[in-house]
Design a protein around this motif. Sequence first.
Motif, PDB file in Angstrom:
ATOM      1  N   GLY A  97      14.023  46.798  15.154  1.00  0.00           N
ATOM      2  CA  GLY A  97      15.044  46.764  16.181  1.00  0.00           C
ATOM      3  C   GLY A  97      16.190  45.830  15.874  1.00  0.00           C
ATOM      4  N   THR A  98      16.295  45.355  14.645  1.00  0.00           N
ATOM      5  CA  THR A  98      17.380  44.444  14.272  1.00  0.00           C
ATOM      6  C   THR A  98      18.629  45.235  13.955  1.00  0.00           C
ATOM      7  N   SER A  99      19.771  44.824  14.475  1.00  0.00           N
ATOM      8  CA  SER A  99      20.999  45.566  14.224  1.00  0.00           C
ATOM      9  C   SER A  99      21.414  45.441  12.778  1.00  0.00           C
ATOM     10  N   ILE A 100      22.109  46.451  12.282  1.00  0.00           N
ATOM     11  CA  ILE A 100      22.498  46.523  10.876  1.00  0.00           C
ATOM     12  C   ILE A 100      23.898  45.958  10.687  1.00  0.00           C
ATOM     13  N   ASP A 101      24.098  45.256   9.618  1.00  0.00           N
ATOM     14  CA  ASP A 101      25.412  44.730   9.265  1.00  0.00           C
ATOM     15  C   ASP A 101      26.230  45.836   8.633  1.00  0.00           C
ATOM     16  N   ALA A 102      27.274  46.287   9.310  1.00  0.00           N
ATOM     17  CA  ALA A 102      28.074  47.397   8.811  1.00  0.00           C
ATOM     18  C   ALA A 102      28.981  46.991   7.659  1.00  0.00           C
ATOM     19  N   HIS A 103      29.037  45.709   7.334  1.00  0.00           N
ATOM     20  CA  HIS A 103      29.920  45.246   6.273  1.00  0.00           C
ATOM     21  C   HIS A 103      29.183  44.884   4.992  1.00  0.00           C
ATOM     22  N   ALA A 104      27.863  44.975   4.980  1.00  0.00           N
ATOM     23  CA  ALA A 104      27.100  44.651   3.780  1.00  0.00           C
ATOM     24  C   ALA A 104      27.263  45.763   2.754  1.00  0.00           C
ATOM     25  N   HIS A 105      27.418  45.401   1.491  1.00  0.00           N
ATOM     26  CA  HIS A 105      27.568  46.382   0.432  1.00  0.00           C
ATOM     27  C   HIS A 105      26.238  47.080   0.191  1.00  0.00           C
ATOM     28  N   ALA A 106      26.301  48.399  -0.007  1.00  0.00           N
ATOM     29  CA  ALA A 106      25.074  49.194  -0.107  1.00  0.00           C
ATOM     30  C   ALA A 106      24.207  48.798  -1.287  1.00  0.00           C
ATOM     31  N   TYR A 107      24.805  48.215  -2.348  1.00  0.00           N
ATOM     32  CA  TYR A 107      24.026  47.896  -3.547  1.00  0.00           C
ATOM     33  C   TYR A 107      23.542  46.459  -3.582  1.00  0.00           C
ATOM     34  N   GLU A 108      23.950  45.666  -2.633  1.00  0.00           N
ATOM     35  CA  GLU A 108      23.506  44.277  -2.574  1.00  0.00           C
ATOM     36  C   GLU A 108      22.127  44.182  -1.938  1.00  0.00           C
ATOM     37  N   VAL A 109      21.296  43.330  -2.487  1.00  0.00           N
ATOM     38  CA  VAL A 109      20.076  42.964  -1.784  1.00  0.00           C
ATOM     39  C   VAL A 109      20.475  41.929  -0.744  1.00  0.00           C
ATOM     40  N   THR A 110      20.225  42.237   0.509  1.00  0.00           N
ATOM     41  CA  THR A 110      20.601  41.324   1.591  1.00  0.00           C
ATOM     42  C   THR A 110      19.344  40.736   2.211  1.00  0.00           C
ATOM     43  N   TYR A 111      19.496  39.552   2.770  1.00  0.00           N
ATOM     44  CA  TYR A 111      18.351  38.825   3.292  1.00  0.00           C
ATOM     45  C   TYR A 111      18.573  38.418   4.746  1.00  0.00           C
ATOM     46  N   SER A 112      17.489  38.332   5.459  1.00  0.00           N
ATOM     47  CA  SER A 112      17.498  37.791   6.809  1.00  0.00           C
ATOM     48  C   SER A 112      16.360  36.782   6.926  1.00  0.00           C
ATOM     49  N   PRO A 113      16.711  35.504   7.241  1.00  0.00           N
ATOM     50  CA  PRO A 113      18.051  35.000   7.516  1.00  0.00           C
ATOM     51  C   PRO A 113      18.948  35.038   6.277  1.00  0.00           C
ATOM     52  N   ALA A 114      20.254  35.190   6.512  1.00  0.00           N
ATOM     53  CA  ALA A 114      21.186  35.352   5.397  1.00  0.00           C
ATOM     54  C   ALA A 114      21.315  34.085   4.563  1.00  0.00           C
ATOM     55  N   ALA A 115      21.357  32.938   5.221  1.00  0.00           N
ATOM     56  CA  ALA A 115      21.422  31.664   4.504  1.00  0.00           C
ATOM     57  C   ALA A 115      20.005  31.183   4.204  1.00  0.00           C
ATOM     58  N   VAL A 116      19.850  30.512   3.076  1.00  0.00           N
ATOM     59  CA  VAL A 116      18.535  29.951   2.748  1.00  0.00           C
ATOM     60  C   VAL A 116      18.169  28.926   3.809  1.00  0.00           C
ATOM     61  N   PRO A 117      17.007  29.073   4.467  1.00  0.00           N
ATOM     62  CA  PRO A 117      16.645  28.152   5.548  1.00  0.00           C
ATOM     63  C   PRO A 117      16.441  26.729   5.039  1.00  0.00           C
ATOM     64  N   GLN A 118      16.482  25.795   5.963  1.00  0.00           N
ATOM     65  CA  GLN A 118      16.139  24.426   5.621  1.00  0.00           C
ATOM     66  C   GLN A 118      14.636  24.311   5.443  1.00  0.00           C
ATOM     67  N   GLY A 119      14.213  23.345   4.672  1.00  0.00           N
ATOM     68  CA  GLY A 119      12.797  23.162   4.428  1.00  0.00           C
ATOM     69  C   GLY A 119      12.520  22.992   2.950  1.00  0.00           C
ATOM     70  N   HIS A 120      11.270  23.160   2.590  1.00  0.00           N
ATOM     71  CA  HIS A 120      10.834  22.917   1.220  1.00  0.00           C
ATOM     72  C   HIS A 120      10.457  24.223   0.545  1.00  0.00           C
ATOM     73  N   PRO A 121      10.919  24.477  -0.701  1.00  0.00           N
ATOM     74  CA  PRO A 121      10.508  25.688  -1.420  1.00  0.00           C
ATOM     75  C   PRO A 121       8.998  25.743  -1.578  1.00  0.00           C
ATOM     76  N   LEU A 122       8.463  26.934  -1.596  1.00  0.00           N
ATOM     77  CA  LEU A 122       7.029  27.116  -1.751  1.00  0.00           C
ATOM     78  C   LEU A 122       6.702  27.211  -3.233  1.00  0.00           C
ATOM     79  N   ALA A 123       5.801  26.359  -3.700  1.00  0.00           N
ATOM     80  CA  ALA A 123       5.387  26.367  -5.101  1.00  0.00           C
ATOM     81  C   ALA A 123       4.152  27.253  -5.239  1.00  0.00           C
ATOM     82  N   ALA A 124       4.261  28.340  -6.009  1.00  0.00           N
ATOM     83  CA  ALA A 124       3.127  29.239  -6.196  1.00  0.00           C
ATOM     84  C   ALA A 124       1.985  28.501  -6.877  1.00  0.00           C
ATOM     85  N   THR A 125       0.765  28.823  -6.475  1.00  0.00           N
ATOM     86  CA  THR A 125      -0.407  28.150  -7.029  1.00  0.00           C
ATOM     87  C   THR A 125      -0.793  28.698  -8.395  1.00  0.00           C
ATOM     88  N   THR A 126      -0.105  29.747  -8.857  1.00  0.00           N
ATOM     89  CA  THR A 126      -0.335  30.303 -10.189  1.00  0.00           C
ATOM     90  C   THR A 126       0.952  30.165 -10.989  1.00  0.00           C
TER      91      THR A 126
END
Length: 346
Positions: free
Chosen positions: A48-77
């Motif tokens: 049910g999230t509305s679509i951004d009509a201005h995003a380029h069709a070939y771009e991988v887009t993310y939600s949230p768009a900006a990288v959130p605050q916090g600490h990166p997750l370090a994979a255990t492998t």
Amino acid sequence: MRFRKGSLVVLVLAMAVSLSATDAYAGGKGGGGNVGGGNVGGGTDDGGTSIDAHAHAYEVTYSPAAVPQGHPLAATTQWTPPPCWMAPVADPQELKTEREGVWAEESTGYVWDQKQRDYYVNGHPHKDFEIAESGKGMWWNGQVNPNRLADPASTSCFKEYDDWVLNGRTPPPGPGPTVTPEILAESAYDRLRVPDKVVELSPDAQHTQTVNLNTWAWLTKSDIHPVSVTARLASLGIWARTTAEPVGLHLEPGTPDADVYPASGDCPLNPDGSVGRPYTRADGNDVPPCGLTYRRSSGSGTFPLSATIRWKVTWTGSGGTGGDLPGGTFEFNQDVTVQDIQSVNR
């Protein structure tokens, strides 16, 4: 963005990350989203999230768009998300405009330009950039993981000639993996940020600990909570949501002369999402559900107390896809001083 190496021109139309704060997703679950002009039509996704009509069709887009605050997750492998993959990069008119612009610059040499014209224009094997087939397919090439632009391997997926792929058909093998919901989920892993909350201790680690006095450790539900990132590729109408959920806390006292509780040092997640329990005066010197007891002084030095929050990572995606990704950790280290006094008021 173009990369030139000698006479090789590699077109990268999908490196930029959308700055929109909403989820971009071409409606429908099949391939061939609305790529005309590079814009996505309005609508909603399964959530049910509305679509951004201005995003380029070939771009991988993310939600949230900006990288959130916090600490990166370090994979255990040793696993890491892929640096690039094979994906749509242009429709016929877009590729024609780009290549004709390059040829007009006359910077790539007659021989290379003529080979390009033979491949894309003169029917060996394609004619006029497949303009007559507009809407029936897309040109594919390498696409950089926008979270790994500094990785030397990020351009390893690119081919000198783009592949023409009809909608719904399997693209030919490339130097990189073909984009899928799972690939998008792995790219979203890079953008997960977990709360960088310091584990609560009593007595507090900033104060001197005492030999044989139990130290309580805990985290409240608000301290650690699930986090999610959604990645979408509008040109194919595919998406994936990657979620990290806390599993528990592991304590390492920094010396073998200490007891940990539980004995494994693994404090599980409580049913309410917290870990351990805050100390109260009524607890006295009871054994904590999560904590430790130092059995000797640190002398003139300190002990390196390590508290590691463990996270389980899963994903769900378009077409009913989903699964597990490597778990991750966030480790917080602090030096503690332990004194040899038998009793102390908290």
